[in-house]
Design an enzyme around this catalytic site. Structure first.
Site, short mmCIF file in Angstrom:
data_model
loop_
_atom_site.label_atom_id
_atom_site.label_comp_id
_atom_site.label_asym_id
_atom_site.label_seq_id
_atom_site.Cartn_x
_atom_site.Cartn_y
_atom_site.Cartn_z
N HIS A 23 -3.84 2.50 3.24
CA HIS A 23 -5.22 2.38 4.00
C HIS A 23 -6.08 1.70 2.72
CE1 HIS A 23 -9.06 3.36 5.84
NE2 HIS A 23 -9.28 3.88 4.76
N HIS A 34 -8.86 -1.79 2.93
CA HIS A 34 -10.09 -2.15 2.18
C HIS A 34 -9.87 -3.42 1.24
CE1 HIS A 34 -12.77 0.96 3.92
NE2 HIS A 34 -11.69 1.83 3.52
N GLU A 56 -15.28 1.14 8.62
CA GLU A 56 -14.01 1.90 8.87
C GLU A 56 -13.36 1.57 10.24
OE1 GLU A 56 -11.93 3.42 6.95
OE2 GLU A 56 -13.14 4.05 5.11
N SER A 87 -5.44 -0.75 8.90
CA SER A 87 -4.21 -0.33 8.28
C SER A 87 -3.53 1.02 9.24
CB SER A 87 -4.67 0.43 7.08
OG SER A 87 -5.65 1.65 7.23
#
Length: 295
Positions: A157, A162, A203, A222
């Site tokens: 993730h 990111h 997010e 992700s």
């Protein structure tokens, strides 16, 4: 009766159950490995150097499984900006990269780099570090029994999701915007509000393309199961006050997502909100206090 939104994928086939049923919560061998890697972050100073990890072949295999699944999922469901950033990110497909493998490329493109985290990080530290170009990332890998979903941030993730965002200068500037804003306030209540806005934009945010919502947020990028599952959840037009008034769930699918009209619309909306954000924003906008929200 437990709703789907209070459940978590607990099997490779996507079967849902209570978060405590996830194999990563009770596999003692996995937990020992996870906890050893997480413990490295104790006392870590933001930006200080730290050791890499000697990942096992099984852990690399989990990375490959996820990377292979997410490629076509991105082409089908991710917004164009995310797909373009993924091409620039230079994240390897065959092995888990060390944070130190990815940070130099990020620094060259956007001035960002990873700093070590052991798990969920307090809002003040997590958000505030972004002003200075540091993103907190963990080193442990999700449980291999459920490779396409993790109930907590893991290296896939953080580095994949990111890492894509932080390869794009425009998106990276939004992270800095959150960092600058977080460092202007001190109260837990203000930081919680900012955390919720971050959650529902960077997010789990969506961007609209040709009238359809497309995945933009790093958590969606992700998460194979969530990236295109818009038909089974509520998608609303971006409304910062509404987003800031909603609690969020780390260990489960999100029932409500917000879609900006474009990346430019998201930039303008977040820029305007953050420009006026202060300790009194919650009271001024009638945003409720919702204890317990963290990354």
């Amino acid at each position: 009766m437990t709703t789907v939104w209070k459940q978590t994928p607990i099997s490779a086939e996507g079967r849902l159950g209570l978060p405590d049923e996830h194999p990563g919560r009770h596999d003692q061998d996995y937990l020992r490995r996870r906890d050893v890697l997480a413990a490295r972050a104790k006392g870590h100073r933001v930006g200080a150097p730290y050791e890499g990890v000697d990942y096992t072949e099984a852990e690399h295999r989990t990375w490959r499984t996820v990377h292979t699944a997410l490629g076509p999922a991105h082409r089908a469901h991710a917004c164009r900006e995310a797909q373009d950033a993924a091409e620039e990110a230079d994240i390897p497909a065959e092995r888990i990269p060390q944070h130190a493998d990815i940070s130099p490329g990020l620094r060259a493109r956007t001035g960002f780099g990873f700093t070590l985290a052991g798990g969920v990080v307090a809002n003040e530290r997590f958000l505030g570090a972004m002003e200075h170009g540091y993103f907190h990332a963990v080193q442990f890998v999700r449980h291999p029994a459920v490779p396409l979903y993790t109930p907590e941030p893991d290296v896939i993730h953080d580095v994949f999701g990111h890492g894509i965002h932080l390869s794009d200068p425009r998106v990276a500037e939004l992270y800095r915007l959150f960092g600058r804003t977080a460092n202007r306030v001190r109260s837990k209540e203000a930081l919680d509000i900012l955390s919720r806005v971050y959650w529902f934009t960077l997010e789990y945010g969506l961007l609209t393309e040709s009238g359809a919502p497309k995945a933009f947020g790093a958590a969606l990028l992700s998460s194979f199961g969530e990236i295109g599952a818009h038909a089974v959840r509520e998608v609303r037009a971006l409304d910062i006050r509404a987003a800031a008034s909603l609690p969020y769930r780390i260990s489960g699918y999100q029932p409500v997502l917000f879609a900006a009209r474009s990346l430019a619309h998201l930039e303008d909306t977040l820029g305007a909100f953050c420009a006026e954000f202060d300790e009194d924003t919650g009271r001024r906008l009638g945003i409720p206090s919702i204890p317990g929200n963290r990354r």
